[in-house]
Motif scaffolding. Structure first.
Motif, short mmCIF file in Angstrom:
data_model
loop_
_atom_site.label_atom_id
_atom_site.label_comp_id
_atom_site.label_asym_id
_atom_site.label_seq_id
_atom_site.Cartn_x
_atom_site.Cartn_y
_atom_site.Cartn_z
N GLN A 19 0.71 -1.09 -0.13
CA GLN A 19 -0.07 0.06 0.02
C GLN A 19 0.88 1.04 0.26
O GLN A 19 0.49 2.07 -0.71
CB GLN A 19 -1.03 -0.05 1.33
N GLN A 20 1.72 1.46 0.79
CA GLN A 20 2.70 2.66 0.81
C GLN A 20 3.38 2.82 -0.28
O GLN A 20 3.47 3.78 -0.82
CB GLN A 20 3.84 2.53 1.89
N ALA A 21 3.77 1.96 -1.18
CA ALA A 21 4.47 2.00 -2.56
C ALA A 21 3.33 2.70 -3.54
O ALA A 21 3.72 3.64 -4.20
CB ALA A 21 4.93 0.75 -2.97
N PHE A 22 2.12 2.14 -3.21
CA PHE A 22 1.21 2.69 -4.25
C PHE A 22 0.69 4.07 -3.88
O PHE A 22 0.97 5.03 -4.79
CB PHE A 22 -0.10 1.75 -4.12
N ILE A 23 0.64 4.41 -2.44
CA ILE A 23 0.51 5.97 -2.10
C ILE A 23 1.46 6.86 -2.72
O ILE A 23 1.02 7.81 -2.99
CB ILE A 23 0.25 5.98 -0.56
N ASP A 24 2.61 6.32 -2.47
CA ASP A 24 3.72 7.35 -2.82
C ASP A 24 3.58 7.42 -4.33
O ASP A 24 4.06 8.57 -4.87
CB ASP A 24 5.39 6.74 -2.33
N ALA A 25 3.73 6.43 -5.25
CA ALA A 25 3.76 6.81 -6.59
C ALA A 25 2.69 7.49 -7.08
O ALA A 25 2.59 8.43 -7.79
CB ALA A 25 3.71 5.35 -7.18
N TYR A 26 1.31 7.24 -6.42
CA TYR A 26 0.11 8.11 -6.87
C TYR A 26 0.35 9.44 -6.45
O TYR A 26 -0.27 10.33 -7.50
CB TYR A 26 -1.11 7.38 -6.17
N PHE A 27 0.35 9.70 -5.22
CA PHE A 27 0.68 11.29 -4.98
C PHE A 27 1.87 11.87 -5.90
O PHE A 27 1.49 13.11 -6.19
CB PHE A 27 1.27 11.23 -3.17
N SER A 28 3.02 11.28 -6.04
CA SER A 28 3.98 11.89 -6.80
C SER A 28 3.31 12.24 -7.98
O SER A 28 3.50 13.34 -8.89
CB SER A 28 5.08 10.95 -6.81
N ASP A 29 2.42 11.36 -8.84
CA ASP A 29 2.00 11.33 -10.24
C ASP A 29 1.05 12.33 -10.26
O ASP A 29 0.87 13.01 -11.28
CB ASP A 29 1.55 9.98 -10.89
N TYR A 92 -7.20 10.03 -13.81
CA TYR A 92 -7.49 8.61 -13.40
C TYR A 92 -7.67 7.56 -14.79
O TYR A 92 -7.43 6.53 -14.55
CB TYR A 92 -8.88 8.81 -12.41
N GLY A 93 -8.33 8.10 -15.73
CA GLY A 93 -8.26 7.20 -16.98
C GLY A 93 -7.29 7.22 -17.79
O GLY A 93 -7.17 6.42 -18.85
N GLY A 94 -6.32 7.94 -17.51
CA GLY A 94 -5.01 7.95 -18.49
C GLY A 94 -3.74 7.71 -17.56
O GLY A 94 -3.15 6.65 -17.32
N ALA A 95 -3.07 8.88 -17.17
CA ALA A 95 -1.66 9.00 -16.60
C ALA A 95 -1.73 8.01 -15.37
O ALA A 95 -0.56 7.51 -14.90
CB ALA A 95 -1.37 10.46 -16.30
N PHE A 96 -2.83 7.81 -14.89
CA PHE A 96 -2.87 7.08 -13.60
C PHE A 96 -2.16 5.74 -13.63
O PHE A 96 -2.06 4.84 -12.65
CB PHE A 96 -4.21 7.43 -12.83
N ASP A 97 -2.74 5.34 -14.83
CA ASP A 97 -2.23 3.86 -14.99
C ASP A 97 -0.83 3.60 -15.08
O ASP A 97 -0.32 2.57 -14.73
CB ASP A 97 -2.57 3.41 -16.76
N ALA A 98 0.03 4.44 -14.89
CA ALA A 98 1.41 4.55 -14.82
C ALA A 98 1.85 3.75 -13.32
O ALA A 98 2.77 3.21 -13.20
CB ALA A 98 2.23 5.84 -15.18
N VAL A 99 1.09 4.11 -12.31
CA VAL A 99 1.16 3.58 -11.31
C VAL A 99 1.29 2.33 -11.01
O VAL A 99 1.71 1.54 -9.96
CB VAL A 99 0.10 4.24 -10.23
N ARG A 100 0.76 1.42 -11.94
CA ARG A 100 0.80 -0.11 -11.87
C ARG A 100 2.58 -0.45 -11.83
O ARG A 100 2.70 -1.75 -11.57
CB ARG A 100 0.38 -0.61 -13.29
N ARG A 101 3.18 0.33 -12.06
CA ARG A 101 4.66 0.19 -11.80
C ARG A 101 5.14 -0.47 -10.31
O ARG A 101 6.12 -1.07 -10.05
CB ARG A 101 5.60 1.34 -12.07
N VAL A 102 4.28 -0.19 -9.53
CA VAL A 102 4.39 -0.68 -8.16
C VAL A 102 3.77 -2.19 -7.69
O VAL A 102 4.16 -2.66 -6.73
CB VAL A 102 3.73 0.30 -7.06
N LEU A 103 3.36 -2.58 -8.89
CA LEU A 103 2.69 -4.07 -8.66
C LEU A 103 4.02 -5.09 -8.36
O LEU A 103 5.21 -4.70 -9.19
CB LEU A 103 1.98 -4.55 -9.78
N ASP A 104 3.85 -5.84 -7.72
CA ASP A 104 4.81 -7.14 -7.45
C ASP A 104 5.03 -7.90 -8.46
O ASP A 104 4.16 -8.61 -8.80
CB ASP A 104 4.44 -7.91 -6.24
#
Length: 243
Positions: A19-29, A92-104
């Protein structure tokens, strides 16, 4: 008593990520995106965002979570920020998709595994399977996150989003609201999630629960021994025992 309804969490439960990795990437983007609209004070932006999220989590049911968020967010950044809601939908329908980089990356084959799990949860009884993700996001953001594991909203019988919900986890009223919407009794419903505070608060509303431990979120250090629990693989086995 037979189980006729399954509620299941998304982040860390179906989506393999911390979760923390997701939050960090999301807030940054998000901060980078909003800087393009003139909101360049990242600290003020983050503060307003966090206060808006807190307002949703503390929602008492008097308004939708969307209304709570925008009242606080605009209260701190000015009413002009409300005009950005359509642009945020684009984010959320576009650039947010880049947050998938945090997936294990170790969780390969997750789409196959999740689809198999949903099939087991539905079972021959064709149980209701409802995505009970904490309703802090608009529908398009939930759709994007589901895409990270090859799913769409159509794979569920319903989804909680910030515009259709008036409560959040860990408030037991969040679960009561869902069950009222579905016309179901808590004793026939099961909540599956990876956070003992947020997800297992369903037990206070009378549901049963299963705690998934692969990406456990336990920020309060709760004792998890009282809960039925196990890995995602254990959950697959557990799903086959449901009546």
């Amino acid at each position: 008593m037979q189980t006729d309804t399954i509620l299941i969490d998304l982040d860390g439960t179906l989506i393999p990520m911390e979760q923390q990795a997701f939050i960090d990437a999301y807030f940054s983007d998000l901060a980078r995106f909003l800087a393009g609209y003139g909101y360049r004070d990242a600290r003020a932006l983050l503060g307003a965002l966090m206060h808006g999220v807190k307002a949703m989590i503390q929602n008492d049911g008097g308004a939708t979570n969307r209304e709570r968020f925008w009242t606080v967010f605009a209260g701190e950044l000015g009413d002009g920020v409300r005009a950005l809601e359509p642009a945020l939908g684009g984010f959320y329908g576009g650039a947010f998709d880049a947050v998938r980089r945090v997936l294990d990356p170790a969780a390969s084959g997750r789409e196959r595994d999740v689809r198999a799990l949903l099939g087991l949860l539905r079972g021959e009884q064709q149980r209701t399977v409802y995505l009970a993700t904490n309703p802090l996001f608009p529908p398009v953001a939930v759709k994007t996150r589901l895409g990270w594991i090859g799913l769409t909203p159509a794979d569920f019988d319903g989804i909680t989003t910030y515009d259709n919900s008036r409560y959040c986890k860990p408030n037991p009223a969040y679960y009561t609201e869902i069950l009222a919407r579905l016309g179901r009794r808590p004793e026939t419903c099961l909540m599956i999630g990876n956070n003992p505070s947020d997800d297992m608060s369903a037990l206070k509303a009378g549901l049963s629960g299963y705690l998934v431990t692969d990406y456990l979120e336990n920020e309060y250090g709760m004792d998890i021994t009282p809960f039925c629990r196990g890995s995602f693989e254990d959950l697959m086995a557990f799903a086959q025992t449901l009546e």
